[in-house]
Write an enzyme that holds these catalytic residues in place. Structure first.
Site, short mmCIF file in Angstrom:
data_model
loop_
_atom_site.label_atom_id
_atom_site.label_comp_id
_atom_site.label_asym_id
_atom_site.label_seq_id
_atom_site.Cartn_x
_atom_site.Cartn_y
_atom_site.Cartn_z
N CYS A 262 -15.85 0.74 8.71
CA CYS A 262 -15.42 -0.40 8.06
C CYS A 262 -15.41 -1.82 8.83
CB CYS A 262 -14.00 -0.35 7.81
SG CYS A 262 -13.49 -0.32 5.94
N CYS B 41 -0.59 3.81 2.83
CA CYS B 41 0.04 3.55 4.36
C CYS B 41 1.59 3.43 4.43
CB CYS B 41 -0.99 2.66 4.80
SG CYS B 41 -2.76 2.90 4.67
N CYS C 282 -12.04 5.12 4.89
CA CYS C 282 -11.64 5.23 6.27
C CYS C 282 -10.07 5.74 6.31
CB CYS C 282 -11.46 4.02 7.01
SG CYS C 282 -13.16 3.40 7.25
N HIS D 139 -17.03 -1.52 3.23
CA HIS D 139 -17.25 -0.25 4.47
C HIS D 139 -18.76 -0.06 4.21
CE1 HIS D 139 -16.48 3.31 6.19
NE2 HIS D 139 -17.36 4.01 5.53
N CYS D 140 -19.25 -0.24 5.30
CA CYS D 140 -21.00 -0.19 5.35
C CYS D 140 -21.17 1.44 5.98
CB CYS D 140 -21.37 -1.05 6.58
SG CYS D 140 -23.18 -1.18 6.77
N CYS E 265 -5.49 0.98 5.92
CA CYS E 265 -5.45 -0.57 5.70
C CYS E 265 -6.39 -1.16 6.87
CB CYS E 265 -4.09 -0.88 5.51
SG CYS E 265 -3.36 -0.43 3.70
N HIS F 119 -7.12 -1.46 1.63
CA HIS F 119 -6.96 -0.20 2.02
C HIS F 119 -8.42 0.37 1.73
CE1 HIS F 119 -5.27 3.72 2.55
NE2 HIS F 119 -6.21 4.04 1.54
N CYS F 120 -8.93 1.07 2.69
CA CYS F 120 -10.33 1.48 2.61
C CYS F 120 -10.46 3.00 2.34
CB CYS F 120 -11.06 1.40 3.88
SG CYS F 120 -12.59 2.13 3.76
N CYS G 242 1.01 -1.31 -0.04
CA CYS G 242 0.04 -0.03 -0.09
C CYS G 242 0.93 1.04 -0.06
CB CYS G 242 -1.10 -0.17 1.29
SG CYS G 242 -1.93 1.57 1.13
#
Length: 337
Positions: free
Chosen positions: A165, A134, A148, A158-159, A151, A144-145, A131
């Protein structure tokens, strides 16, 4: 001056985004609060005439309501777990990596680091998963999100409805939340239905409670249909020991793509989420085995994968200084976000 305006605008947009991200949660909270009022006051205390029926309805309702709200709270406020420092480039290595202009030297730096880590999954091209945001080598099943901006270990998705996450740290709570949501809607629908019929036939006087009772059944049925589909899908994922991301994109191992790479069998797959102690399966407390960095794999035998040989290593390990066994690594490195 222009740069200052851009920074201020960017900061303002981030602040607005953070505020707006709570709107779906607020909608759910308002619907739940209204359903509580409609069921407890308008149905049980006003519409239901039998004292015994009132008591039974209220006791069962509140028992389900407690677990429903408890699991929702845990899904929202259990922070996603990030990779520990073993997977991050040190400050010195980060400086060297960013200042190095030769790609082949950068690749070699990351290859050397990956050899010391228990990573067995790769990118689609067979490269080490790195990543570049990060500055870390991703553990298996970590992604990785972008929402957010981090990682997340064993990321599922993701909700927006929990504004969080869903991953290793809270997937059990999310699944329990879906289960208790389905039960909550089903219980309301079944207990309200008879009074819905009475209001519909005119057997009960048309009072203020009529609207709440009729609409309560409609909302419960609507949410039940959508939730039972989502819950069924995640039950299927658990039975196969897959995440949502892995269901859409087959994980790639050092030996190549393997859609059932983490499938250990039905019982062990369930234990990978809920733990081996069944008394904790229905309670929203952390019981998932392991530390989220390493997972037993079907594609490796016990001699290759110490997690299969010794199940004691599945227990939570919060020591970031733990020495990890060396794992094989491909010679190619490719950044992945």
């Amino acid at each position: 001056m222009r740069r200052g305006w851009k920074m201020a605008l960017s900061g303002g947009l981030r602040c607005c985004r953070r505020v707006l991200s709570w709107v779906p949660v607020l909608v759910i909270v308002l619907v739940v609060l209204w359903s509580y009022y409609a069921y407890v006051f308008e149905l049980c205390l006003v519409t239901v005439l039998s004292p015994a029926e009132k008591v039974i309805y209220l006791i069962l309702y509140h028992a389900i309501f407690v677990f429903f709200t408890w699991t929702y709270w845990k899904s929202i406020f259990t922070l996603p777990q990030q990779p520990n420092q073993k997977f991050h480039l040190s400050y010195t290595d980060k400086e060297r990596y960013e200042n190095e202009e030769r790609p082949e030297v950068q690749k070699q730096m990351l290859v050397d680091m990956a050899k010391k880590l228990p990573v067995y999954t790769r990118t689609g091209s067979g490269a080490v998963r790195f990543c570049d945001r990060c500055h870390l080598i991703k553990p298996d099943r970590c992604h990785h999100c972008s929402v957010c901006a981090m990682c997340v270990l064993k990321m599922d998705h993701h909700c927006p409805w929990v504004n969080n996450c869903i991953g290793f740290s809270n997937y059990k709570f999310f699944l329990q939340f879906l289960a208790y949501s389905v039960l909550y809607c089903l219980y309301i629908a079944t207990t309200v239905f008879s009074y819905f019929i009475k209001y519909w036939r005119g057997e009960l006087p048309s009072v203020r409670s009529k609207f709440h009772v009729l609409f309560l059944l409609f909302v419960a049925c609507m949410f039940f249909v959508s939730l039972v589909i989502l819950f069924g899908y995640h039950c299927w994922l658990v039975s196969r020991n897959k995440t949502t991301l892995e269901a859409f994109c087959t994980p790639v191992f050092t030996s190549g793509p393997e859609k059932n790479g983490f499938n250990l069998g039905f019982i062990k797959n369930i234990q990978q989420v809920f733990g081996d102690k069944k008394k904790f399966w229905l309670i929203p407390i952390g019981s998932s085995p392991g530390d989220g960095h390493s997972f037993p794999m079907r594609s490796m035998n016990e001699s290759q994968n110490p997690l299969l040989a010794n199940e004691e290593t599945w227990e939570d390990n919060e020591d970031d200084n733990q020495d990890y066994p060396e794992g094989s690594s491909s010679l190619a490195v490719e950044t992945e976000t």
